[in-house]
Design an enzyme around this catalytic site. Sequence first.
Site, short mmCIF file in Angstrom:
data_model
loop_
_atom_site.label_atom_id
_atom_site.label_comp_id
_atom_site.label_asym_id
_atom_site.label_seq_id
_atom_site.Cartn_x
_atom_site.Cartn_y
_atom_site.Cartn_z
N THR A 134 63.02 113.78 67.55
CA THR A 134 63.41 113.44 69.72
C THR A 134 62.09 114.05 70.40
OG1 THR A 134 64.59 114.10 71.19
CG2 THR A 134 64.90 115.36 69.53
N ASP A 135 62.03 113.46 71.56
CA ASP A 135 60.85 114.60 72.39
C ASP A 135 61.23 115.61 73.46
OD1 ASP A 135 62.88 112.90 74.25
OD2 ASP A 135 61.35 111.47 75.40
N GLU A 136 62.99 115.85 72.77
CA GLU A 136 63.74 117.10 73.12
C GLU A 136 62.66 118.37 72.89
OE1 GLU A 136 67.38 116.93 74.09
OE2 GLU A 136 67.57 114.91 74.66
N TYR B 3 70.94 121.72 71.02
CA TYR B 3 69.84 119.95 69.69
C TYR B 3 68.99 120.54 69.69
CZ TYR B 3 68.81 115.74 69.50
OH TYR B 3 68.09 114.38 69.33
N LYS C 28 66.99 120.95 66.79
CA LYS C 28 65.64 119.56 66.20
C LYS C 28 64.53 119.62 65.96
CE LYS C 28 66.14 115.68 65.73
NZ LYS C 28 66.61 114.36 63.88
#
Length: 356
Positions: free
Chosen positions: A134-136, A159, A163
Amino acid sequence: MKKILVTGGAGFIGSAVVRQFINDTDHSVVNVDKLTYAGNLQSLVSVSDDPRYRFEQVDICDAAEVARVFREHQPDAVMHLAAESHVDRSISGPADFITTNIFGTYTLLEASRAYWSGLDAARKAAFRFHHISTDEVYGSLGDSGFFTEETAYEPNSPYSASKASSDHLVRAWHHTYGLPVVTTNCSNNYGPYHFPEKLIPLVILNAVSGKPLPIYGKGDNIRDWLYVDDHARALRLVLERGQLGETYNIGGWNEKTNLEVVQSICAILDELHPQSAPHNKLITYVADRPGHDKRYAIDANKIARDLGWKPQENFESGLRKTVEWYLQNTEWVRGVTSGEYQNWVQKQYGVPSAEC
Ligand code: NAD
Ligand code: DAU
């Protein structure tokens, strides 16, 4: 024809990947999914009778079961999507995120490494482990700038930290053991079969039933939206043509504030579902998400330049298709929201879906 082991294939993005493989290629798929609350086999009924599709209800943290799946199915590649994926749930209960996203990825990497080490030279060279992230992991942007593949990791939520940890494990398994990996980091997906805890499906379904449309804070946080089938096409391309050890950012060049997204859904529903218009009267500002990242925006130039990928859907057409899908697929919606799905899994497979 190749055999792809897809983890999390009963989830939102994983099911789009599986449907594309079965419908648009001659590859076969082994779907490895624990069936948590977010896994839904009803998203796969259109392909589940195909002889190229197989399902294994397996937890990726269960090393013995994961090893058995590799032994029995002898895949040519792994696409790893299984994860706990909802930021709000990670804030109220991080444990499952640490277990599945970190320990589960470690377990899958070790099983992949053992299996890959035993392959003959040609199959070993062709093997791929594709980690979907993810970009997060990059944290939050200010008013300007984009996330590139060189942006430093600054994960802010449980989260995104889980990741980020999984991305680092994948990188280390490549660097240390030579496991042939590719990693992708994508922005916010939307489209059909999205579990209605996430902003877009939640707002569509609440609006249709006259419930409040909760907007965190002022609604000025920005996300970069990508239609799920465009993401699935990008993932297939990276699996096929991505350079080993490389990362590819995937995004739709579609930055919107949350308020803009919700207003757009309301406008489409005013047209398609006029009986409860105007829907924007349901907008309700609620307490902000703790640590809420302000803005995400992906620079998707590398995947465009190196692999020739670009999204086919624009936000307006994709959002309209999505709203239409939720209005037309009331059975799927009833299944995921009523608990009836649990009974269906029990009847179909003789095993219950995992607890929430
Ligand atoms: P999802 O929550 O819809 O689906 C996750 C799937 O993983 C479910 O089918 C669930 O049953 C399965 N799963 C969970 N724990 C498992 C375990 N221990 N063993 C086996 N299966 C397990 O998620 P999604 O939105 O489809 O996201 C898929 C992947 O893409 C995730 O890795 C996520 O981090 C990443 N991602 C998502 C987005 C997005 O906008 N949704 C964007 C970028 C990246
Ligand atoms: O950026 C990629 C990520 O996008 C993925 O890695 C995650 O798995 C995926 O869930 C998604 O995370 P977000 O937190 O951005 O998605 P969500 O749909 O939960 O929220 C989108 C934005 O809308 C966010 O700024 C929070 C806000 N929001 C969300 C909900 C559920 C609201 O304002 N109200 C809501 O009710």
